[in-house]
Enzyme design. Structure first.
Site, PDB file in Angstrom:
ATOM      1  N   SER A  77     -42.761 107.354 -14.632  1.00 30.72           N
ATOM      2  CA  SER A  77     -43.845 106.412 -14.907  1.00 30.72           C
ATOM      3  C   SER A  77     -44.465 105.891 -13.619  1.00 30.72           C
ATOM      4  O   SER A  77     -45.688 105.727 -13.537  1.00 30.72           O
ATOM      5  CB  SER A  77     -43.324 105.235 -15.743  1.00 30.72           C
ATOM      6  OG  SER A  77     -42.946 105.651 -17.033  1.00 30.72           O
TER       7      SER A  77
ATOM      8  N   GLU B  79     -49.258 105.202 -23.784  1.00 34.03           N
ATOM      9  CA  GLU B  79     -50.316 106.222 -23.669  1.00 34.03           C
ATOM     10  C   GLU B  79     -50.689 106.793 -25.040  1.00 34.03           C
ATOM     11  O   GLU B  79     -51.029 107.965 -25.186  1.00 34.03           O
ATOM     12  CB  GLU B  79     -49.915 107.372 -22.722  1.00 34.03           C
ATOM     13  CG  GLU B  79     -49.227 106.971 -21.442  1.00 34.03           C
ATOM     14  CD  GLU B  79     -50.071 106.095 -20.540  1.00 34.03           C
ATOM     15  OE1 GLU B  79     -51.243 105.850 -20.882  1.00 34.03           O
ATOM     16  OE2 GLU B  79     -49.573 105.638 -19.519  1.00 34.03           O
TER      17      GLU B  79
ATOM     18  N   LEU C  65     -55.337  98.127 -18.524  1.00 33.60           N
ATOM     19  CA  LEU C  65     -56.154  98.336 -19.716  1.00 33.60           C
ATOM     20  C   LEU C  65     -55.579  97.566 -20.907  1.00 33.60           C
ATOM     21  O   LEU C  65     -56.259  96.761 -21.531  1.00 33.60           O
ATOM     22  CB  LEU C  65     -56.249  99.828 -20.045  1.00 33.60           C
ATOM     23  CG  LEU C  65     -57.042 100.195 -21.296  1.00 33.60           C
ATOM     24  CD1 LEU C  65     -58.509  99.807 -21.155  1.00 33.60           C
ATOM     25  CD2 LEU C  65     -56.910 101.689 -21.623  1.00 33.60           C
TER      26      LEU C  65
END
Length: 389
Positions: free
Chosen positions: A96, A368, A136
């Site tokens: 990650s 994701e 985000l």
């Protein structure tokens, strides 16, 4: 009788170039010698030396390795995928770190940034000198990023950002954050140095998954940025979604690394563990489990390599990445859980990597894009009907 490892059985190496195999071997050796010996301690203490790791991974050449120029290695998508696989055979948190650095923060600047932004950040991020994060997701908006509440408003020539981001890998240690916000022009991305007044990134603690990883909240309290901070080539959600697609591609390979490590551990343990005076591996039920898991791992690897070749050819569609992410994360966590049953009680300890991988894959399964979102993406392609709006 001669034995084979699960992927030797499928012989996926026959589909790889010499360069692919060499890159994979280099990353595997680094993970085996420099990372794996520390993972149990990092996981137990919920701490990880991100800056030291970033420098080593930069020296290894894996940070932004699939990008061209600016100190990046310019390797193939398939080679990048194989590197992700080896990193996640160590730990999902380590993969990650690399994914967020290269496929989210660096890719956003490389794809959508100005030349000035690229020159300022990408060479230092490729070496690990500078660490990036990608803002985000918000506390109330994950699968629906278009609903984000973070706002950027113009004030003269400047932009002023206000809002919160959540579940941000590398956030508390980052030097730069790529932050997405609503504007009067639509969603825009901003390059935010983390020492900018009003920016803070408290670390999220008490995690049961991805403990060998830094996860944070981003708080933007009237963060004032110059006009040059906006990513000029990204307007609308297509900007951040293009970055997420890059990260998802790495997960297609990476999740198989965790699964492979679990399966190889289970095979080794079953061979050493005596039950009723013969090895656990000699029992039909154990062999059936190992055979089924080898089948699914091999199928996942064939799918990953096919998607890698499509990406290298420039023909990969984002819906195909959804197919790979859905299948490989789902099968990886199933393999981890089944392997744990072979180890019995020993499987829940940090003496073996299986429970650590299983816990990590709970996060990989949902970040994701959740499995449900990817199912709906595939369903829309098949039916022409959108079921998620």
């Amino acid at each position: 009788m001669a034995t084979q490892t699960p992927l030797e059985f499928v012989n996926t190496d026959a589909l790889l170039s010499e360069e692919d195999i060499a890159i994979r071997g280099t990353v595997r050796t680094h993970v085996e010698t420099r990372i794996k010996p520390h993972l149990a301690d990092w996981y137990e203490s919920a701490s990880i030396p991100v800056r030291e790791l970033a420098t080593e991974l930069g020296d290894l050449g894996v940070l932004g390795m699939h990008l061209e120029g600016y100190g990046c290695a310019g390797m193939s998508a398939t080679a990048y995928g194989l590197a992700c696989m080896e990193l996640e055979a160590g730990d999902s948190g380590v993969r990650s770190l690399v994914s967020v650095q290269g496929s989210l923060a660096m890719f956003a600047i490389w794809k959508h940034g100005s030349e000035e932004q690229k020159q300022e950040w990408l060479p230092r991020m490729a070496t690990g000198e500078a660490i990036g994060c990608f803002g985000l997701t918000e506390p109330d908006f994950g699968s629906n990023p278009g609903g984000m509440r973070t706002r950027a408003r113009r004030d003269g020539d400047d932009w002023v950002l206000t809002g919160n981001k959540m579940w941000i890998t590398n956030g508390s240690v980052a030097d730069v954050a790529v932050v997405w916000a609503q504007t009067d022009e639509g969603v825009r991305g901003f390059v935010v140095p983390t020492d900018t007044p009003g920016f803070s990134a408290p670390e999220i603690t008490r995690k049961m998954s991805l403990r060998a990883s830094v996860t944070s909240e981003l708080v933007l309290d009237d963060v004032r940025l110059p006009g040059s901070a906006v990513l000029p080539e990204a307007v609308g959600l297509s900007g951040p979604l293009s970055c997420l697609n890059e990260a998802r591609f790495g997960i297609v390979f990476g999740s198989l690394g965790a699964a492979r490590d679990c399966l190889e551990t289970a095979i080794s343990y079953a061979g050493d563990r005596a039950i009723f005076d013969k090895p656990l591996s000699a029992y039909q039920l154990t062999q059936a489990k190992l055979a089924d898991m080898t089948l699914e791992l091999g199928k996942g690897m064939l799918l990953a390599l096919h998607l890698g070749r499509l990406k290298d050819a420039g023909t990969l569609h984002h819906t195909q990445v959804s197919l790979g992410k859905l299948n490989n994360t789902r099968e990886a966590i199933a393999i981890a859980r089944e392997c744990r049953t072979i180890l019995g009680a020993a499987g829940i300890t940090l003496d073996h990597p299986i429970m650590r991988h299983a816990n990590n894959l709970e996060s990989v399964l949902t970040y994701e894009g959740t499995s449900e979102v990817h199912q709906l993406i595939i369903g829309q392609v098949l039916t022409g009907q959108s079921a998620h709006r």
